[in-house]
Design a protein around this motif. Sequence first.
Motif, PDB file in Angstrom:
ATOM      1  N   UNK A  41       0.814  -1.208   0.000  1.00 13.50           N
ATOM      2  CA  UNK A  41       0.000   0.000   0.000  1.00 13.50           C
ATOM      3  C   UNK A  41       0.854   1.268   0.000  1.00 13.50           C
ATOM      4  N   UNK A  42       2.033   1.231   0.587  1.00 15.17           N
ATOM      5  CA  UNK A  42       2.867   2.434   0.626  1.00 15.17           C
ATOM      6  C   UNK A  42       3.812   2.534  -0.571  1.00 15.17           C
ATOM      7  N   UNK A  43       3.825   1.532  -1.428  1.00 17.39           N
ATOM      8  CA  UNK A  43       4.747   1.538  -2.566  1.00 17.39           C
ATOM      9  C   UNK A  43       4.514   2.737  -3.488  1.00 17.39           C
ATOM     10  N   UNK A  44       3.275   3.109  -3.709  1.00 18.11           N
ATOM     11  CA  UNK A  44       2.977   4.235  -4.602  1.00 18.11           C
ATOM     12  C   UNK A  44       3.313   5.585  -3.976  1.00 18.11           C
ATOM     13  N   UNK A  45       3.496   5.631  -2.675  1.00 17.29           N
ATOM     14  CA  UNK A  45       3.812   6.895  -2.004  1.00 17.29           C
ATOM     15  C   UNK A  45       5.308   7.164  -1.900  1.00 17.29           C
ATOM     16  N   UNK A  46       6.115   6.153  -2.111  1.00 17.18           N
ATOM     17  CA  UNK A  46       7.556   6.321  -1.927  1.00 17.18           C
ATOM     18  C   UNK A  46       8.165   7.392  -2.838  1.00 17.18           C
TER      19      UNK A  46
END
Length: 93
Positions: free
Chosen positions: A56-61
């Motif tokens: 879920x946090x991959x796109x925010x990195x």
Amino acid sequence: RGLNQAYYFMILLLALPSCWRLLRARETASPWATVGLVLCAYFSMISLVFSGQAHFHFSLMPLLVIYAAWTLVRVFTDAGLARAPGTPGHGWR
């Protein structure tokens, strides 16, 4: 696994001052600069309610890396170790 967690922790630690600076200057900041903060807050709230898995946090990195880089640029510019674009002595020689 420990190295991976240390990397994410450093990115988050470096991104926090830029995020704080954007929140303090909401009125003068570009709306596009604050979109990343809204997205980070949205995905954080979703992962708190549901499952907070790693994908879920991959796109925010990329957004967090941009904020972390902005912090590093500010630190190096304020310390005199780098020059801002358009100032004398900036660029390759």
